[in-house]
Motif scaffolding. Structure first.
Motif, PDB file in Angstrom:
ATOM      1  N   SER A 144       0.835  -1.198   0.000  1.00 13.23           N
ATOM      2  CA  SER A 144       0.000   0.000   0.000  1.00 13.23           C
ATOM      3  C   SER A 144       0.869   1.246   0.000  1.00 13.23           C
ATOM      4  CB  SER A 144      -0.913   0.008   1.230  1.00 13.23           C
ATOM      5  OG  SER A 144      -1.752  -1.121   1.242  1.00 13.23           O
TER       6      SER A 144
ATOM      7  N   GLU B  82       2.277   1.823  -3.374  1.00 12.00           N
ATOM      8  CA  GLU B  82       1.250   2.351  -4.286  1.00 12.00           C
ATOM      9  C   GLU B  82       1.009   3.836  -4.031  1.00 12.00           C
ATOM     10  OE1 GLU B  82      -3.408   1.464  -5.536  1.00 12.00           O
ATOM     11  OE2 GLU B  82      -2.313   0.060  -4.247  1.00 12.00           O
ATOM     12  N   ILE B  83       0.992   4.239  -2.754  1.00 12.62           N
ATOM     13  CA  ILE B  83       0.798   5.656  -2.415  1.00 12.62           C
ATOM     14  C   ILE B  83       1.943   6.497  -2.964  1.00 12.62           C
ATOM     15  CG2 ILE B  83       0.728   7.324  -0.516  1.00 12.62           C
ATOM     16  CD1 ILE B  83      -0.735   5.168   1.130  1.00 12.62           C
TER      17      ILE B  83
ATOM     18  N   ARG C 108       4.009   5.739  -5.400  1.00 12.30           N
ATOM     19  CA  ARG C 108       3.974   5.745  -6.868  1.00 12.30           C
ATOM     20  C   ARG C 108       2.936   6.736  -7.375  1.00 12.30           C
ATOM     21  NH1 ARG C 108       7.090   5.362 -10.753  1.00 12.30           N
ATOM     22  NH2 ARG C 108       8.074   3.648  -9.590  1.00 12.30           N
ATOM     23  N   SER C 109       1.776   6.806  -6.715  1.00 12.90           N
ATOM     24  CA  SER C 109       0.739   7.761  -7.102  1.00 12.90           C
ATOM     25  C   SER C 109       1.237   9.198  -6.944  1.00 12.90           C
ATOM     26  CB  SER C 109      -0.518   7.538  -6.263  1.00 12.90           C
ATOM     27  OG  SER C 109      -1.489   8.520  -6.529  1.00 12.90           O
ATOM     28  N   MET C 110       1.933   9.471  -5.839  1.00  9.23           N
ATOM     29  CA  MET C 110       2.458  10.823  -5.627  1.00  9.23           C
ATOM     30  C   MET C 110       3.547  11.152  -6.634  1.00  9.23           C
ATOM     31  SD  MET C 110       2.534  11.153  -1.461  1.00  9.23           S
ATOM     32  CE  MET C 110       3.129  12.825  -1.585  1.00  9.23           C
ATOM     33  N   TYR C 111       4.362  10.164  -6.966  1.00 11.92           N
ATOM     34  CA  TYR C 111       5.407  10.413  -7.956  1.00 11.92           C
ATOM     35  C   TYR C 111       4.802  10.729  -9.321  1.00 11.92           C
ATOM     36  CZ  TYR C 111       9.305   9.749 -11.119  1.00 11.92           C
ATOM     37  OH  TYR C 111      10.249   9.932 -12.106  1.00 11.92           O
ATOM     38  N   ASP C 112       3.688  10.068  -9.671  1.00 11.26           N
ATOM     39  CA  ASP C 112       3.017  10.364 -10.943  1.00 11.26           C
ATOM     40  C   ASP C 112       2.515  11.806 -10.969  1.00 11.26           C
ATOM     41  OD1 ASP C 112       3.488   7.817 -11.892  1.00 11.26           O
ATOM     42  OD2 ASP C 112       1.527   7.036 -11.276  1.00 11.26           O
ATOM     43  N   ILE C 113       1.988  12.283  -9.825  1.00 11.44           N
ATOM     44  CA  ILE C 113       1.556  13.678  -9.749  1.00 11.44           C
ATOM     45  C   ILE C 113       2.750  14.601  -9.924  1.00 11.44           C
ATOM     46  CG2 ILE C 113       0.508  15.439  -8.269  1.00 11.44           C
ATOM     47  CD1 ILE C 113      -1.052  13.185  -6.899  1.00 11.44           C
TER      48      ILE C 113
ATOM     49  N   LEU D 131      -1.719  18.132  -4.045  1.00 14.23           N
ATOM     50  CA  LEU D 131      -1.914  16.827  -4.675  1.00 14.23           C
ATOM     51  C   LEU D 131      -2.783  16.889  -5.923  1.00 14.23           C
ATOM     52  CD1 LEU D 131      -2.249  14.373  -1.646  1.00 14.23           C
ATOM     53  CD2 LEU D 131      -0.261  14.905  -3.060  1.00 14.23           C
TER      54      LEU D 131
END
Length: 429
Positions: free
Chosen positions: A110, A113-114, A116-121, A289
């Motif tokens: 988890s 995944e968090i 990775r999501s922040m890195y995409d932003i 975010l």
């Protein structure tokens, strides 16, 4: 019967009628020649040939006139308008969920995944972050690896149809006339100064759109300026820039405080402090975010402190300055540091309500007009000012070079007396 007598006409005989002579003409019908398949094909071939000729001349004309059209219309930049913050009361909130909330199971996956999501932003937000450095200064040997020598982080703040406008710290403008902007894909382009404001510490540089390649265009994103006024303690933020002693750094953290301010002449700016480590003198951009810009990380914030954490000027307090800079307009300057005297303080200290002048900058328009420390300003250009915010708005709405009238109170031997000043608005460029 005599020869001269006319014969009598009987009852059954009438006058002689002239008979019309009727002629019959031969009417000839011309029949068209039959349309053959060969004629149809010939006509079609002729149309096609004419079309090709016309198309060829049209293409040649287009390519011949294209440079002129681009040059003609790109010389007329559009006026950039920075969108104002929405009223907090209009923000729609989702209705509360009456269903029983189920807590997710958090584990190492988890967390991955968090992150990775922040890195995409951060990756998408990075498309509007650039590096700016003087073009006529060579890098030193020791700084070739970090890429931070004489450079600052910049923001692609606007696009006026002719230029991309880059907002950056104006420290890079000292002793320079031309600059190099490095975009997120690594491509570099020359830039020129649009306008700078030494009071706020920011400058706007321009890069000609016509010079950008397709690959660079695909890697560039014009920033969205968010509403920093709704940012609260604990909000997750992303810092991009050269805050860590090297270029193109990425940091994640939270807002640790939003209650402090940085004082500038004629205004105050909210400061967003974070728990993200930073090197002294670092510059960058602070994002929420949603990928919106909420702050400009500046090396000048609280220069006398030793706290090595990322601090940013709230973007909402900078929007009026940014709009002027990207449009090539001078930022109004009077040169007053002040504080608000509200009703409570006025009653307690027996003072008039208004802006208490703490300090006046030397050689400023305020000093030239005769304004002194201790004066209380109450009116600017016939508009009442009761807080530093209303005073700042009144100054920012003035035209550089124009003269405005300020009214207020000054303490005398027998109490406060009325004062007024004619102030010629200046600028620090």
């Amino acid at each position: 019967m005599p020869y001269d007598e006319k014969p009598k006409q009987g009852p059954d005989t009438g006058p002689q009628e002239e008979k019309e002579e009727k002629f019959s003409f031969i009417q000839e019908t011309i029949k068209p020649k039959p349309v053959t398949r060969r004629k149809i094909l010939t006509q079609l071939a002729r149309i096609v040939i004419y079309g090709l000729i016309f198309g060829a001349f049209a293409c040649l004309g287009f390519f011949a006139l294209k440079p002129w059209v681009q040059n003609r219309f790109q010389n007329i930049p559009k006026t950039v308008t920075i969108q104002e913050d929405e009223d907090e009361g209009t923000v729609q909130t989702a209705p509360p969920d009456t269903a029983e909330a189920v807590s997710p199971v958090l584990n190492a996956d988890s967390y991955k995944e968090i992150m990775r999501s922040m890195y995409d932003i951060a990756k998408d937000a990075g498309k509007c972050v650039v590096t700016v450095q003087p073009a006529d200064k060579e890098k030193s040997f020791s700084s070739e690896g970090s890429g931070t020598e004489n450079s600052v982080a910049g923001l692609v703040a606007a696009d006026n149809g002719k230029e991309l406008l880059i907002l950056c710290d104006n420290s890079v403008c000292a002793d320079a006339e031309n600059w190099t902007v490095t975009f997120s894909d690594g491509s570099q382009y020359g830039a020129t100064l649009k306008k700078q404001d030494k009071n706020s510490g920011f400058a706007a540089l321009s890069v000609q759109r016509i010079n950008l390649t397709t690959s660079t265009w695909n890697s560039v994103l014009v920033a969205t300026l968010g509403n920093s006024s709704v940012t609260t303690e604990g909000d997750v933020v992303i810092a991009l820039g050269n805050m860590f002693g090297y270029a193109k750094g990425t940091g994640f953290g939270i807002v640790s405080s939003n209650i402090y301010e940085e004082s500038k002449a004629d205004g105050q700016y909210n400061v967003l402090t974070t728990d993200i480590p930073a090197e002294n003198g670092g510059t960058g951009i602070l994002f929420n975010l949603k990928g919106e810009v909420i702050g400009m990380i500046s090396p000048g914030i609280w220069e006398n402190t030793e706290a090595n954490t990322t601090k940013a000027l709230a973007i909402s307090d900078l929007k009026s300055t940014i709009e002027l800079l990207v449009n090539g307009e001078s930022v109004p300057y009077v040169g007053i540091y002040g504080t608000t005297i509200n009703d409570t303080m006025a009653e307690k200290e027996n003072m008039p309500v208004g802006i208490y002048v703490i300090e006046v900058n030397p050689d400023s328009p305020a000093m030239a007009a005769g304004i002194q420390s201790g004066d209380i300003l109450q009116e600017v250009s016939e508009a009442k000012v009761s807080s530093t915010l209303s005073y700042e708005k009144a100054v920012m709405s003035s035209k550089v070079g124009g003269t405005i009238k300020m009214k207020g109170k000054r303490r005398g031997a027998n109490g406060y007396v009325d004062i007024d000043f004619n102030v010629t608005i200046g600028s620090l460029e």
